[in-house]
Every structure is written in C-alpha cells, then in structure tokens.
Design an enzyme around this catalytic site. Structure first.
Site, PDB file in Angstrom:
ATOM      1  N   ARG A  51      -2.487  74.942  -4.286  1.00  0.00           N
ATOM      2  CA  ARG A  51      -1.640  75.230  -5.215  1.00  0.00           C
ATOM      3  C   ARG A  51      -2.264  74.596  -6.660  1.00  0.00           C
ATOM      4  NH1 ARG A  51       0.227  76.084  -0.805  1.00  0.00           N
ATOM      5  NH2 ARG A  51      -0.043  74.698  -0.044  1.00  0.00           N
ATOM      6  N   THR A  52      -1.429  73.554  -6.577  1.00  0.00           N
ATOM      7  CA  THR A  52      -1.647  72.956  -8.067  1.00  0.00           C
ATOM      8  C   THR A  52      -3.283  72.851  -8.654  1.00  0.00           C
ATOM      9  OG1 THR A  52       0.197  71.139  -7.180  1.00  0.00           O
ATOM     10  CG2 THR A  52      -0.855  70.790  -9.232  1.00  0.00           C
ATOM     11  N   LYS A  80     -17.184  54.537  -4.851  1.00  0.00           N
ATOM     12  CA  LYS A  80     -17.732  53.343  -5.576  1.00  0.00           C
ATOM     13  C   LYS A  80     -16.491  51.930  -5.992  1.00  0.00           C
ATOM     14  CE  LYS A  80     -21.166  56.276  -7.097  1.00  0.00           C
ATOM     15  NZ  LYS A  80     -22.213  56.798  -8.378  1.00  0.00           N
ATOM     16  N   ARG A 101      -4.133  64.233 -10.422  1.00  0.00           N
ATOM     17  CA  ARG A 101      -3.494  63.618  -8.704  1.00  0.00           C
ATOM     18  C   ARG A 101      -3.722  62.356  -7.906  1.00  0.00           C
ATOM     19  NH1 ARG A 101      -1.195  68.365  -3.941  1.00  0.00           N
ATOM     20  NH2 ARG A 101      -0.015  68.202  -5.590  1.00  0.00           N
ATOM     21  N   HIS A 129       6.387  64.795  -9.108  1.00  0.00           N
ATOM     22  CA  HIS A 129       5.363  66.679  -9.704  1.00  0.00           C
ATOM     23  C   HIS A 129       6.588  67.083 -10.177  1.00  0.00           C
ATOM     24  CE1 HIS A 129       2.346  69.045  -8.505  1.00  0.00           C
ATOM     25  NE2 HIS A 129       2.930  69.054  -7.398  1.00  0.00           N
TER      26      HIS A 129
HETATM   27  N1   CP Z   1       3.134  72.254  -3.944  1.00  0.00           N
HETATM   28  C1   CP Z   1       1.931  71.909  -4.659  1.00  0.00           C
HETATM   29  O1   CP Z   1       1.971  71.103  -4.848  1.00  0.00           O
HETATM   30  O2   CP Z   1       0.909  72.493  -3.090  1.00  0.00           O
HETATM   31  P1   CP Z   1      -0.344  72.004  -2.572  1.00  0.00           P
HETATM   32  O3   CP Z   1      -0.776  70.470  -2.336  1.00  0.00           O
HETATM   33  O4   CP Z   1      -1.161  72.691  -2.619  1.00  0.00           O
HETATM   34  O5   CP Z   1      -1.224  71.563  -4.782  1.00  0.00           O
END
Ligand code: CP
Length: 366
Positions: A51-52, A80, A101, A129
C-alpha cells in the site's frame, strides 16, 4: 525545508489543512493532474510494502510527476554496505522529494542529516508510520464525521505496531478522545508512549479482552502481530492469534462502530467481516493515496521554508540501548539524546534532566 518524520511534525491545524486539501483533490482530481509536472518522487523501500509504496507512486503519477526508486534493500547499494546518509545524499541529486521505509527505528532521523530534499518517513521499524496516520484520520473524519470525542479501541500488537504509535500522536491532540489499549501483556504500548500520555493527561486504559471492550467503542483499530520485529519465533507463534475479529465479536459491537486496520491483515480479521458495512479498512487504502497526494503537494510547496527549531540534543558518551535503533547499528552516526525535564519542584521543571530519550528512536535510556 520541511520533512515528515513523525506525525507530531504536523500541527493540528496542518492536519486539518491536509484533510481539506484531500477533500478538494477527491472532488476535483482534474485540477491537480499537472500540479507536479516535471517533479520526481523517489520511493526508497528497504522493507516490503504494497500500500504505502504503490499509493505514493500512484499519487505522484496522478499529480503529473514521475517516480524513481527501489523496492527492497537487495536492489540498492545498501546491499553493498552503503549507509542511509550516503543513499539519501545521492538520491537528492536525482529527485525532488523522497519517501523512505526502513526496518531500523530512527532511520529517517539519520536520513535528514544529509538530505537536500524533503524526506517522508514511510515507516521505520516498530517506531512511526505518519502517512498511515493520515489515511486513518481521513477515514475517521469521513466515516465518523469527527476526529474528537472518540472512544478508540487499539487492539493487537501495540508494542511494535508503528501505526498505533503515530495514530496516538495525532488523535491525542484532538479534544475528548479516549484510548482503550487492548493487547496481551507482552505486546503492550511502549512505556515511553504510555508515560507521555499520562504526563499529558490523555485518557487511556489498558485491557486484555476484546469481547469485554468492543461494545463501548466508536472505532476499533485492529493490528497485525508484527512477525518481522520478533527475536523469538516461539514467542511470535504463541501470540499471533491472540485476537481474531469475527462475525460473532462484531455482533457485540455498536451498530455505528467502524473497524479500521492499516493492513496487511494475516488472521486477525476474519474475511467474513469484510461484508459488514462497518468494515472500513479498504476505504482506508483509498484515502491513503489521496492524503499522500495532499502531503507531497504541501512539502514541495514549503521546500524553501525555514526549518522549525528542533529540540536540544546532547551526547552522553553512550550508545542507544535499543538494538533496533539505527544509531546502534549504522557506522558514522553520532548517538544523540533528548534530555527530558519532567520532575517538577514547586511547579517548576528541574534543571537537571530526569531522563534521556534517543533522538533517533525515542527509547528511554537507563
Ligand atoms: N499499511 C501499510 O503500511 O501497508 P504496506 O506495508 O503494504 O505498505
């Protein structure tokens, strides 16, 4: 330059402003189709995501911009041994804004030390998040009509559930919200966050039974037990199915309670619940893309803004005690700490700090 590392980097007025922009984007998407023509977003995902990452990328395309990046550390020079700071400095030569991320807590705080473009935290370990919170806020606003005076049940892995930490950071600044923290003892909210809620007088209560609490909630926020954060497989297997929301439990819930989940779900919501009108987790997915559009627009429009003054940081000659913190694993980062003066003497905070929090991951040091 503005970054979004924690949801508290945005004031309540700014959160409300993003919701307003998102409503306008939803109503008039054609007005935004070329808003970011010629701009590039880099999505640097050192950890899996559906999703993100894809919603950031869809958002940028729908704003007329372009996307570069990688999905997985093994596809980048991190494999590396390249540091986060060097990666960010490099990507700043190619992109106008970065969504990152990373599995290590505090990685975005390391990233901004070398950033030349805005950085968005798209999830750092079990820490924060903030853009999931933007999706959650839009869902609550749409489905409950308000972000205040809500009784919110947060259920599951509250220890490693970064979406829960960020959601509390946002909703505890709206008046009248009350939090019921439903988890097994082993997966309770980190003590640092609970202490902060206590210090700020935020109403909350810890509980273990979903059945006993569900009847009094305005919204239930289910979370997955975060397998990837456990050091012990046995411990994960023992805890993973502690809570399963099914049709039987939904019969105990108010008719107007909504169910949220950041997704992915594993087993904690039975698929039959998807048919219930109170299940809003796939709406959350769509709202997430719209809020990310609003966020990218905001950060790029404020790219030349003077940075807000940060907290005072100090060195203590010690490393952070959190083994999941980037400052204790990546070379070349100076461990930094935020002194906290909480002890009051005759109504005045003491001059000598009563504790130190890691400036990267927020963990209290002992
Ligand atoms: N909600 C969320 O962060 O989903 P993903 O890990 O799929 O990005």
């Amino acid at each position: 330059m503005r970054h979004l590392l924690s949801i508290t980097d945005l004031t309540v007025e700014e959160l409300d402003g993003l919701l307003k922009t998102a409503a306008n984007i939803e109503a008039h998407p054609e007005q935004y189709e070329t808003a970011l023509a010629g701009k590039k977003l880099a999505t640097l995902f050192f950890e899996p995501s559906t999703r993100t990452r894809l919603s950031f990328e869809a958002a940028m395309y729908e704003l007329g911009g372009h996307v570069i990046g990688f999905a997985g550390a093994s596809a980048s020079s991190a494999a590396k041994g390249e540091s986060v700071k060097d990666t960010i400095r490099t990507v700043g030569c190619y992109a106008d804004i970065i969504a990152m991320r990373h599995p290590l807590e505090g990685a975005p705080w390391a990233a901004v030390q070398s950033a030349t473009v805005p950085v968005i935290n798209a999830g750092d370990g079990g820490h924060h998040h903030p853009t999931q919170t933007l999706a959650d806020l839009m869902t609550l606003k749409r489905e409950k009509g308000r972000l205040d005076h809500l009784k919110l049940g947060l259920c599951g892995d509250l220890k490693f559930g970064r979406t829960v930490h960020s959601l509390i950071g946002a909703l505890s600044r709206y008046p009248g919200n009350e939090f019921i923290l439903i988890s097994p003892r082993e997966l309770r909210l980190p003590s640092g966050i609970a202490d902060q809620m206590r210090d700020q007088g935020i109403p909350f209560r810890e509980a273990e039974s979903l059945e006993e609490e569900i009847g009094g909630l305005d919204a239930l926020y289910m979370t997955r037990v975060q397998q990837e954060r456990f050091f012990s497989v046995e411990e994960y297997l023992r805890l993973k199915d502690t809570y399963i929301l099914d049709e039987e439990k939904m019969r105990l819930a108010p008719r107007d309670m909504i169910v949220l989940h950041p997704l992915p779900r594993v087993n904690e919501i039975a698929v039959q619940v998807d048919q219930d009108v109170r299940a809003c987790y796939f709406k959350q997915v769509m709202y997430g893309k719209i809020m990310r559009k609003a966020l990218i627009l905001k950060l790029l429009s404020e790219k030349d803004a003077a940075p807000a003054p940060g907290p005072v940081l100090v060195t203590t000659g010690r490393q952070c005690r959190n083994p999941r913190c980037i400052s204790s694993t990546e070379q070349g980062l100076t461990p930094l700490f935020r002194p906290v003066h909480t002890q009051m003497v005759q109504g005045v905070a003491t001059r000598i700090p009563t504790k130190y929090l890691c400036a990267y991951c927020d963990m209290e040091q002992v």
